[in-house]
Design a protein around this motif. Structure first.
Motif, short mmCIF file in Angstrom:
data_model
loop_
_atom_site.label_atom_id
_atom_site.label_comp_id
_atom_site.label_asym_id
_atom_site.label_seq_id
_atom_site.Cartn_x
_atom_site.Cartn_y
_atom_site.Cartn_z
N ILE A 67 0.87 -1.17 0.00
CA ILE A 67 0.00 0.00 0.00
C ILE A 67 0.91 1.22 0.00
CG2 ILE A 67 -1.80 1.25 1.22
CD1 ILE A 67 -2.58 -1.42 2.53
N SER A 68 0.77 2.05 -1.02
CA SER A 68 1.65 3.21 -1.13
C SER A 68 1.11 4.42 -0.38
CB SER A 68 1.87 3.56 -2.59
OG SER A 68 0.62 3.85 -3.21
N LYS A 69 -0.20 4.63 -0.45
CA LYS A 69 -0.79 5.81 0.17
C LYS A 69 -2.18 5.48 0.67
CE LYS A 69 -2.34 10.45 -0.88
NZ LYS A 69 -2.58 11.45 -1.91
N VAL A 70 -2.55 6.08 1.80
CA VAL A 70 -3.87 5.87 2.38
C VAL A 70 -4.45 7.23 2.74
CG1 VAL A 70 -5.13 4.88 4.32
CG2 VAL A 70 -3.27 3.62 3.30
N SER A 71 -5.72 7.43 2.43
CA SER A 71 -6.42 8.65 2.83
C SER A 71 -7.46 8.30 3.87
CB SER A 71 -7.11 9.29 1.63
OG SER A 71 -6.16 9.68 0.67
N LEU A 72 -7.48 9.04 4.98
CA LEU A 72 -8.44 8.82 6.06
C LEU A 72 -9.34 10.05 6.16
CD1 LEU A 72 -6.02 7.44 8.79
CD2 LEU A 72 -7.37 6.15 7.17
N ARG A 73 -10.62 9.80 6.41
CA ARG A 73 -11.57 10.90 6.51
C ARG A 73 -12.66 10.55 7.50
NH1 ARG A 73 -16.10 11.45 2.75
NH2 ARG A 73 -15.14 9.66 1.76
N ARG A 74 -13.06 11.54 8.33
CA ARG A 74 -14.20 11.38 9.24
C ARG A 74 -15.46 11.77 8.49
NH1 ARG A 74 -10.74 14.15 12.84
NH2 ARG A 74 -9.97 12.80 14.45
N GLU A 75 -16.56 11.08 8.82
CA GLU A 75 -17.82 11.41 8.18
C GLU A 75 -18.97 11.14 9.13
OE1 GLU A 75 -19.99 9.20 4.70
OE2 GLU A 75 -18.35 10.42 3.89
N ARG A 76 -19.96 12.04 9.14
CA ARG A 76 -21.16 11.86 9.95
C ARG A 76 -22.42 11.99 9.10
NH1 ARG A 76 -21.22 15.14 15.43
NH2 ARG A 76 -23.25 14.19 15.42
N ALA A 77 -22.30 12.62 7.95
CA ALA A 77 -23.47 12.91 7.13
C ALA A 77 -24.13 11.63 6.62
CB ALA A 77 -23.07 13.78 5.93
N GLY A 78 -25.43 11.53 6.82
CA GLY A 78 -26.18 10.40 6.31
C GLY A 78 -26.01 9.11 7.10
N ARG A 79 -25.50 9.21 8.31
CA ARG A 79 -25.25 8.00 9.10
C ARG A 79 -25.93 8.07 10.46
NH1 ARG A 79 -21.77 5.06 6.17
NH2 ARG A 79 -20.47 6.21 4.71
N GLY A 80 -27.00 8.83 10.54
CA GLY A 80 -27.76 8.90 11.78
C GLY A 80 -27.02 9.56 12.92
N GLY A 81 -26.11 10.49 12.61
CA GLY A 81 -25.37 11.19 13.64
C GLY A 81 -24.18 10.44 14.18
N ARG A 82 -23.91 9.29 13.64
CA ARG A 82 -22.76 8.49 14.12
C ARG A 82 -21.54 8.78 13.25
NH1 ARG A 82 -25.86 3.08 15.85
NH2 ARG A 82 -27.12 4.14 17.41
N THR A 83 -20.40 8.82 13.90
CA THR A 83 -19.16 9.11 13.19
C THR A 83 -18.52 7.82 12.69
OG1 THR A 83 -18.83 11.00 14.64
CG2 THR A 83 -16.94 10.27 13.38
#
Length: 145
Positions: A67-83
């Motif tokens: 694996i050369s590169k990994v992108s991480l992102r937080r998201e809450r939209a559309g998931r019932g308020g759960r991160t």
């Protein structure tokens, strides 16, 4: 009403409490404390096929794929308020995505799913995921959100 007496079970009640009886297995062997394989071979059960382990497990194949590169992102939209934490791998990644998701799930103690060629991890665990990929030798980890 019928009165039932409490009585202690003995070997004469249709079963055996010893290892040499009809059931012939101890509680320790059932719980894995004793070597159950040794006992099976001692009985001379040559007709049973030997179980062999697979040569390469999917989790190890996923770890072996570079694996050369990994992108991480937080998201809450559309998931019932759960991160959730979204893991995006490069397009040229040749490994098994489901095996990598399973390995992450086991290592980090969270739920995982695959959506649109991305791994979705339950919870706000971006720092833990970054540390896990750093242990695996990924040098470029991009965080956002």
């Amino acid at each position: 009403m019928r009165d039932k007496k409490k009585r202690k079970l003995t070997e004469g009640d249709g079963f055996s409490l010893s290892q040499t009886g009809p059931l012939g297995i101890s509680l320790g062997a059932l719980l894995g404390a004793e070597g159950g394989e040794k006992r099976d071979k001692a009985e001379g059960d040559d007709k049973a096929p030997e179980k062999s382990l697979p040569k390469a497990e999917p989790e190890k194949e996923a770890a072996e794929a570079k694996i050369s590169k990994v992108s991480l992102r937080r998201e809450r939209a559309g998931r019932g308020g759960r991160t959730v934490t979204i893991v995006t791998l490069p397009r040229d990644y040749r490994g098994d995505l489901t095996a990598l998701a399973k390995e992450l799930r086991k290592a980090l103690g969270c739920g995982s799913a695959i959506e649109d060629e991305k791994i979705v991890l339950q919870g706000d665990i971006m720092e833990r995921v970054e540390g896990w990929f750093a242990k695996k030798g990924v040098t470029r980890v991009t965080k956002s959100g």
